[in-house]
Design a protein around this motif. Structure first.
Motif, mmCIF file in Angstrom:
data_model
loop_
_atom_site.group_PDB
_atom_site.id
_atom_site.type_symbol
_atom_site.label_atom_id
_atom_site.label_comp_id
_atom_site.label_asym_id
_atom_site.label_seq_id
_atom_site.Cartn_x
_atom_site.Cartn_y
_atom_site.Cartn_z
ATOM 1 N N TRP A 295 0.858 -1.185 0.000
ATOM 2 C CA TRP A 295 0.000 0.000 0.000
ATOM 3 C C TRP A 295 0.897 1.238 0.000
ATOM 4 N N LYS A 296 0.310 2.377 -0.306
ATOM 5 C CA LYS A 296 1.049 3.625 -0.413
ATOM 6 C C LYS A 296 0.670 4.556 0.735
ATOM 7 N N VAL A 297 1.665 5.253 1.294
ATOM 8 C CA VAL A 297 1.450 6.231 2.368
ATOM 9 C C VAL A 297 2.208 7.515 2.007
ATOM 10 N N ASN A 298 1.874 8.596 2.711
ATOM 11 C CA ASN A 298 2.546 9.869 2.436
ATOM 12 C C ASN A 298 3.905 9.924 3.121
ATOM 13 N N GLU A 299 4.619 10.996 2.900
ATOM 14 C CA GLU A 299 5.983 11.110 3.419
ATOM 15 C C GLU A 299 6.020 11.160 4.941
ATOM 16 N N THR A 300 5.006 11.788 5.552
ATOM 17 C CA THR A 300 4.987 11.912 7.017
ATOM 18 C C THR A 300 4.926 10.545 7.682
ATOM 19 N N ILE A 301 3.981 9.721 7.232
ATOM 20 C CA ILE A 301 3.857 8.373 7.817
ATOM 21 C C ILE A 301 5.092 7.536 7.503
ATOM 22 N N CYS A 302 5.644 7.740 6.328
ATOM 23 C CA CYS A 302 6.838 6.989 5.942
ATOM 24 C C CYS A 302 7.999 7.302 6.888
ATOM 25 N N GLU A 303 8.204 8.572 7.197
ATOM 26 C CA GLU A 303 9.275 8.954 8.109
ATOM 27 C C GLU A 303 9.008 8.466 9.522
ATOM 28 N N GLN A 304 7.749 8.407 9.929
ATOM 29 C CA GLN A 304 7.416 7.883 11.257
ATOM 30 C C GLN A 304 7.781 6.409 11.360
ATOM 31 N N TYR A 305 7.503 5.656 10.287
ATOM 32 C CA TYR A 305 7.873 4.241 10.286
ATOM 33 C C TYR A 305 9.384 4.089 10.447
ATOM 34 N N LYS A 306 10.134 4.846 9.673
ATOM 35 C CA LYS A 306 11.589 4.723 9.708
ATOM 36 C C LYS A 306 12.163 5.178 11.040
ATOM 37 N N SER A 307 11.651 6.302 11.571
ATOM 38 C CA SER A 307 12.170 6.811 12.840
ATOM 39 C C SER A 307 11.871 5.852 13.981
ATOM 40 N N LEU A 308 10.690 5.228 13.966
ATOM 41 C CA LEU A 308 10.356 4.243 15.004
ATOM 42 C C LEU A 308 11.291 3.054 14.927
ATOM 43 N N HIS A 309 11.583 2.624 13.733
ATOM 44 C CA HIS A 309 12.476 1.490 13.558
ATOM 45 C C HIS A 309 13.877 1.816 14.079
ATOM 46 N N ARG A 310 14.371 2.977 13.745
ATOM 47 C CA ARG A 310 15.734 3.339 14.149
ATOM 48 C C ARG A 310 15.828 3.626 15.641
ATOM 49 N N SER A 311 14.718 4.103 16.237
ATOM 50 C CA SER A 311 14.734 4.381 17.673
ATOM 51 C C SER A 311 14.804 3.099 18.503
ATOM 52 N N ILE A 312 14.308 2.013 17.950
ATOM 53 C CA ILE A 312 14.306 0.739 18.688
ATOM 54 C C ILE A 312 15.505 -0.127 18.319
ATOM 55 N N VAL A 313 15.771 -0.248 17.042
ATOM 56 C CA VAL A 313 16.838 -1.137 16.581
ATOM 57 C C VAL A 313 18.137 -0.394 16.358
ATOM 58 N N GLY A 314 18.061 0.876 16.033
ATOM 59 C CA GLY A 314 19.243 1.620 15.634
ATOM 60 C C GLY A 314 19.300 1.713 14.122
ATOM 61 N N GLU A 315 20.457 2.024 13.592
ATOM 62 C CA GLU A 315 20.606 2.102 12.146
ATOM 63 C C GLU A 315 20.397 0.718 11.530
ATOM 64 N N SER A 316 19.494 0.671 10.578
ATOM 65 C CA SER A 316 19.144 -0.610 9.976
ATOM 66 C C SER A 316 20.272 -1.110 9.088
ATOM 67 N N ASP A 317 20.547 -2.410 9.227
ATOM 68 C CA ASP A 317 21.533 -3.036 8.346
ATOM 69 C C ASP A 317 20.911 -3.449 7.015
ATOM 70 N N LEU A 318 19.569 -3.502 6.981
ATOM 71 C CA LEU A 318 18.881 -3.960 5.787
ATOM 72 C C LEU A 318 18.429 -2.762 4.953
ATOM 73 N N VAL A 319 19.374 -1.948 4.537
ATOM 74 C CA VAL A 319 19.096 -0.810 3.671
ATOM 75 C C VAL A 319 19.712 -1.094 2.310
ATOM 76 N N LEU A 320 18.865 -1.131 1.281
ATOM 77 C CA LEU A 320 19.337 -1.452 -0.051
ATOM 78 C C LEU A 320 19.913 -0.220 -0.729
ATOM 79 N N GLN A 321 20.465 -0.403 -1.911
ATOM 80 C CA GLN A 321 21.116 0.696 -2.620
ATOM 81 C C GLN A 321 20.120 1.756 -3.063
ATOM 82 N N ASP A 322 18.887 1.355 -3.352
ATOM 83 C CA ASP A 322 17.898 2.338 -3.789
ATOM 84 C C ASP A 322 17.277 3.107 -2.627
ATOM 85 N N GLY A 323 17.754 2.884 -1.414
ATOM 86 C CA GLY A 323 17.242 3.599 -0.260
ATOM 87 C C GLY A 323 16.096 2.913 0.456
ATOM 88 N N SER A 324 15.608 1.781 -0.054
ATOM 89 C CA SER A 324 14.527 1.058 0.626
ATOM 90 C C SER A 324 15.044 0.414 1.904
#
Length: 430
Positions: A79-108
């Motif tokens: 599904w598709k979400v806007n930039e605000t929700i997208c950044e919330q997902y990423k920030s929540l992930h990094r706040s718990i796990v830290g910098e993700s090791d599963l970051v691909l070259q295209d930024g996903s």
């Protein structure tokens, strides 16, 4: 003391009346409130579109007794979400796990941590026909979520592996040429179509069958979509994977048809045995009948107990009737032979009496000469028949046997033709 208690009761009563008056709303105001609610509902935004794709990995054998099969699949939902929700997902992930090791070259970015996934919104998918979920043979049974960056927000893809027992409603009326129509239906567990709409992605279904144990069936996969009311009275879109199991009839032919034809044929050869050989003829009639009963029990043991008659029952009952008819013919032949013997004995006695009387009254040269037998070959039955002048040496039992030698195979051949035409066209019990 009594006056003080009465004063407290009066004050409490007046307080309750005052609170009830404050909570009372006139009916006209209630109608206005409902109108406002309707106006608010009309301003609801478009529903979130959830794209679904399924990849089937393996499919176990269809269990006839349990009416189920095991299905191993990957469910991809995006599904598709806007930039605000997208950044919330990423920030929540990094706040718990830290910098993700599963970051691909295209930024996903891929989220696999269960503690993070439990705090994110995920589609609660309801599978109608699933009876139980088994171990998915993966370290993370909750799946993983991937965030893909786009120009106007991001696209989120949620992937899960599901290994489940799926129930199937079966109909065995046309067995052994039956078709079982099973399905796996997906829909939203909580949200209606006004909020979350399920649609098929492109492609909707992929087959990567690594282990398929369906020796008795040919399987066809199709997808369907329909919209109807759910258990809570709300409209939902139902995505259906249709699994059509077409039974291969060759197994039933090898297991039941060929043995039963051979057994009936062995009973047919009893017509070529004379009635005087009673024990041998009884073996040729009774033994095949009990063999058919045993064969019939083995075929029925492979199917669940049902309250209706199926096509295999008609075949087995038909062969039993043909085999039982040989027993009935043998009994009739024995009865006719017994009557013929009684008639011959009475005729012999009367002939002897008449001969004695004639010998006393007439001279010896008037005695009749003994009758001679003339052998003739009947091509229809291929054996020698002796005739004495105009009388046949055939007894009534022999005539009945000769009739059944011709009638029995014709009737059995007709039964086979009619049965298999109706079974192969699936019109026997439709």
């Amino acid at each position: 003391m009594i006056k003080l208690v009465n004063l407290i009761i009066i004050v409490t009563f007046l307080t309750d009346q005052w609170l009830f008056a404050l909570s009372y709303v006139p009916l006209s105001k209630k109608i206005v409130t409902n109108d406002k609610i309707k106006k608010d509902d009309s301003k609801v935004k478009d529903p979130l579109i959830l794209y679904n794709r399924v990849t089937i990995n393996s499919l176990s054998a269809l269990s006839l007794m349990q009416s189920e099969f095991e299905l191993d699949l990957f469910l991809f939902q995006r599904w598709k979400v806007n930039e605000t929700i997208c950044e919330q997902y990423k920030s929540l992930h990094r706040s718990i796990v830290g910098e993700s090791d599963l970051v691909l070259q295209d930024g996903s970015e891929t989220i696999t941590d269960v503690s993070v996934l439990s705090q994110l919104w995920l589609p609660q998918t309801y599978m109608v026909e699933v009876k139980s979920s088994l171990n998915t043979r993966t370290a993370n049974n909750e799946g993983f979520l991937t965030i893909y960056n786009q120009t106007n927000g991001c696209s989120i893809k949620f992937t899960r592996r599901l290994f489940s027992k799926v129930g199937c409603k079966m109909d065995f009326r046309e067995y052994p040429n039956d078709i079982q129509n099973c399905s796996l239906t997906l829909t939203s567990y909580f949200w209606s179509d006004n909020v979350l709409k399920f649609v098929w992605d492109s492609p909707d279904l992929e087959l990567d069958l690594q282990n398929i144990d369906q020796n008795h069936y040919e399987i066809t996969f199709t997808t369907e979509t329909h919209r109807s009311l759910a258990f809570d009275g709300k409209n939902r879109t139902w995505l259906t994977i249709r699994l059509i199991f077409r039974r291969k009839i060759t197994h039933f032919i090898y297991q039941a048809v060929i043995p039963s034809i051979l057994i009936v044929s062995s009973a047919y050869f009893s017509f070529f045995i004379s009635v005087e050989n009673g024990p041998n003829r009884f073996l040729f009639t009774a033994t095949p009948f009990f063999a058919l009963i045993t064969l019939y029990s083995g075929v029925k043991g492979q199917l669940p107990p049902v309250s209706y008659v199926n096509a295999s029952d008609i075949w087995m009952l038909g062969t039993l009737i043909f085999d039982f008819s040989t027993i009935c013919i043998m009994s009739c032949c024995c009865y006719l032979t017994k009557l013929d013997q009684i008639k011959k004995m009475s005729a012999k006695k009367s002939t002897t009496t008449e001969a004695e009387n004639d010998s006393q009254q007439s001279p010896p040269w008037h005695h009749k000469k003994p009758l001679t037998k003339k052998p003739t070959l009947l091509k229809h039955f291929s054996f020698i028949v002796f005739t004495v002048k105009d009388e046949s040496l055939f007894s009534p039992a022999d005539h009945l046997d000769n009739l059944m030698k011709l009638l029995f195979p014709l009737l059995f051949l007709t039964f086979n033709c009619v049965y298999w035409i109706l079974v192969l066209s699936r019109r026997l019990l439709s």
